[in-house]
Structures are given as C-alpha cells and as structure tokens.
Design a protein around this motif. Structure first.
Motif, short mmCIF file in Angstrom:
data_model
loop_
_atom_site.label_atom_id
_atom_site.label_comp_id
_atom_site.label_asym_id
_atom_site.label_seq_id
_atom_site.Cartn_x
_atom_site.Cartn_y
_atom_site.Cartn_z
N ASP A 37 0.82 -1.21 0.00
CA ASP A 37 0.00 0.00 0.00
C ASP A 37 0.86 1.26 0.00
OD1 ASP A 37 -2.52 -1.31 0.07
OD2 ASP A 37 -2.31 -1.63 2.23
N PHE A 38 1.98 1.20 0.71
CA PHE A 38 2.87 2.36 0.80
C PHE A 38 3.74 2.54 -0.44
CE2 PHE A 38 1.90 1.66 5.27
CZ PHE A 38 1.75 2.95 5.75
N GLY A 39 3.77 1.52 -1.30
CA GLY A 39 4.59 1.60 -2.50
C GLY A 39 5.85 0.77 -2.43
N GLY A 40 5.91 -0.16 -1.47
CA GLY A 40 7.09 -1.02 -1.32
C GLY A 40 7.64 -0.97 0.09
N ARG A 41 8.42 -2.02 0.42
CA ARG A 41 8.94 -2.13 1.78
C ARG A 41 9.80 -0.94 2.18
NH1 ARG A 41 8.26 -5.75 5.18
NH2 ARG A 41 7.35 -7.14 3.63
N GLU A 42 10.53 -0.38 1.21
CA GLU A 42 11.42 0.74 1.54
C GLU A 42 10.64 2.01 1.88
OE1 GLU A 42 10.56 0.87 -2.83
OE2 GLU A 42 11.03 -0.68 -1.35
N GLY A 45 5.56 2.90 6.11
CA GLY A 45 5.56 3.84 7.23
C GLY A 45 5.58 5.29 6.80
N CYS A 46 5.81 5.54 5.52
CA CYS A 46 5.80 6.92 5.02
C CYS A 46 4.36 7.27 4.64
CB CYS A 46 6.73 7.09 3.82
SG CYS A 46 6.82 8.79 3.21
N ASN A 47 3.60 7.74 5.62
CA ASN A 47 2.18 8.04 5.39
C ASN A 47 1.97 9.02 4.25
OD1 ASN A 47 1.41 6.35 7.47
ND2 ASN A 47 1.10 7.99 8.95
N GLU A 48 2.91 9.95 4.11
CA GLU A 48 2.75 10.99 3.09
C GLU A 48 2.74 10.39 1.68
OE1 GLU A 48 3.78 12.45 6.83
OE2 GLU A 48 4.99 11.11 5.59
N HIS A 49 3.48 9.30 1.47
CA HIS A 49 3.54 8.72 0.13
C HIS A 49 2.22 8.07 -0.27
CE1 HIS A 49 5.04 6.00 -3.15
NE2 HIS A 49 5.64 7.14 -3.46
N LEU A 50 1.34 7.82 0.70
CA LEU A 50 0.04 7.22 0.40
C LEU A 50 -0.81 8.12 -0.50
CD1 LEU A 50 -0.80 5.83 3.95
CD2 LEU A 50 -0.37 4.43 1.90
N GLY A 89 14.25 8.76 0.76
CA GLY A 89 14.73 9.03 -0.59
C GLY A 89 13.72 9.75 -1.46
N LEU A 90 12.77 10.43 -0.83
CA LEU A 90 11.68 11.08 -1.57
C LEU A 90 11.80 12.60 -1.59
CD1 LEU A 90 8.67 8.98 -0.20
CD2 LEU A 90 9.68 8.82 -2.48
#
Length: 204
Positions: A37-42, A45-50, A89-90
């Motif tokens: 859901d977050f876009g991958g294991r890396e 936890g990055c809620n913003e990427h959702l 890395g975003l």
C-alpha cells in the motif's frame, strides 16, 4: 484559492468556532495497511507517500471526518518536508506529494460543502524530525527554505489555509512562518495560517 473561499472562511471565523478534523496518522494506523500500500517495503511507514500510492485510502479518511461534521480537513502532509522525506529518498518529490495531499483534501471538502455548511482544506505540515534548538542538525535558513517549499506545493494543490502543527521549538516556528511568508511572496497571494504547539508537562 478563490477569493470567495477566503472571504467565506474569515467570515465564518468571526461568527463561530470551526471544527478541525482528527488525527490522520491515528486513522491510518487502524487500517491494516501493507508495505505494498505504501509503494514497497522501503517506503513502508511513510504516510505521506500514500497520497500517491493509495489516494483512495486518504480520501476515505477525509470523508470520515467530514461525515462526522468537521469544517476543516487537514491534508495528509504532516511530514511532507524535504528533510523528512529524504529519510525515504523522496526529497525530490516534496512538491508532488504536497500538491497531491492538498488536492485530495480540497476535493473531499468540495464534495461535502453546501451553502449552509462550507468545508475547507488545510495544508498541514508538522514539526519535522529536526529542531533547531532541541535536536540540532538543521539551520534556521534550512527550515525556512524547506517550509517555503512545502507551502508552495500545498497552495498549488488547492489548500484554503496552512496549518503548522504540533510545534515544539520556537525557533522552528519562526523559521517555518517566515518560510510561509516567502511562499506567499513567491505565489503573489496569501492564506490564513493556523499554528498549534505542544506544551510538555515540565513547561517546555
């Protein structure tokens, strides 16, 4: 943002208290999201990427708060600051994430707005992971530039106001607010700003 929305917001604030939504992070924690859901294991936890990887989930949270009666919903951009997103890395997607977060909040607010009960979208950004006086590791000018950058994305995404939330370091507050002012000058328009701070039991 349209000037009539600005006038409407200010007019309402003169007449009554407006209700802000609840915590985005807490709502997301109860949704059993997976790494995918977050876009991958890396990125887990990055809620913003959702806002990019699972926008319908973020919209659902906004809708739930609007259904409960919130006048203002906060964008899912608590950590949408360059030095925070750099931990995943975003950092080069800061503007994209901030714009998308504000757009989702604005779209939800528009769907629930009526002439009798208009709704608004706050472009929200938190204290970040580095504080000038508390943790160190970042300068006043770096905070100012980072928050100007984030505010630009939030306003370009349609935020009706800016919310600088859960602040703990007064130097960070000053730098962030100056960053907002830099953004207003860059875009040639300004919006209302809400500031919230955390006060610890010992008074800090």
């Amino acid at each position: 943002m349209a000037e009539n929305a600005q006038d409407c917001l200010r007019g309402l604030l003169e007449r009554r208290i407006l209700i802000l939504d609840g915590a985005m992070g807490t709502a997301l924690q109860g949704m059993s999201l997976t790494a995918e859901d977050f876009g991958g294991r890396e990125l887990e936890g990055c809620n913003e990427h959702l806002v990019l990887s699972k926008p319908e989930t973020i919209s659902r949270v906004h809708e739930s708060y609007l259904e409960a009666g919130a006048d203002i919903v906060s964008s899912n951009s608590f950590g949408a600051v360059r030095h925070v997103l750099a931990e995943y890395g975003l950092q080069d997607k800061t503007l994209e994430i901030a714009r998308a977060a504000a757009r989702l909040a604005k779209e939800a607010a528009a769907r629930w707005s009526t002439p009798q009960k208009p709704r608004f979208a706050a472009g929200a950004v938190g204290p970040g992971t580095k504080a000038i006086s508390v943790t160190g590791g970042i300068s006043f000018d770096q905070v100012r530039a980072a928050y100007a950058h984030s505010a630009q994305g939030l306003l370009e995404g349609g935020a009706d106001l800016l919310l600088l939330e859960t602040q703990q370091d007064t130097l960070n507050v000053k730098a962030s607010l100056l960053g907002f002012e830099d953004c207003f000058k860059l875009l040639g328009r300004r919006v209302p700003v809400i500031l919230s701070v955390s006060i610890e039991p010992m008074g800090t």
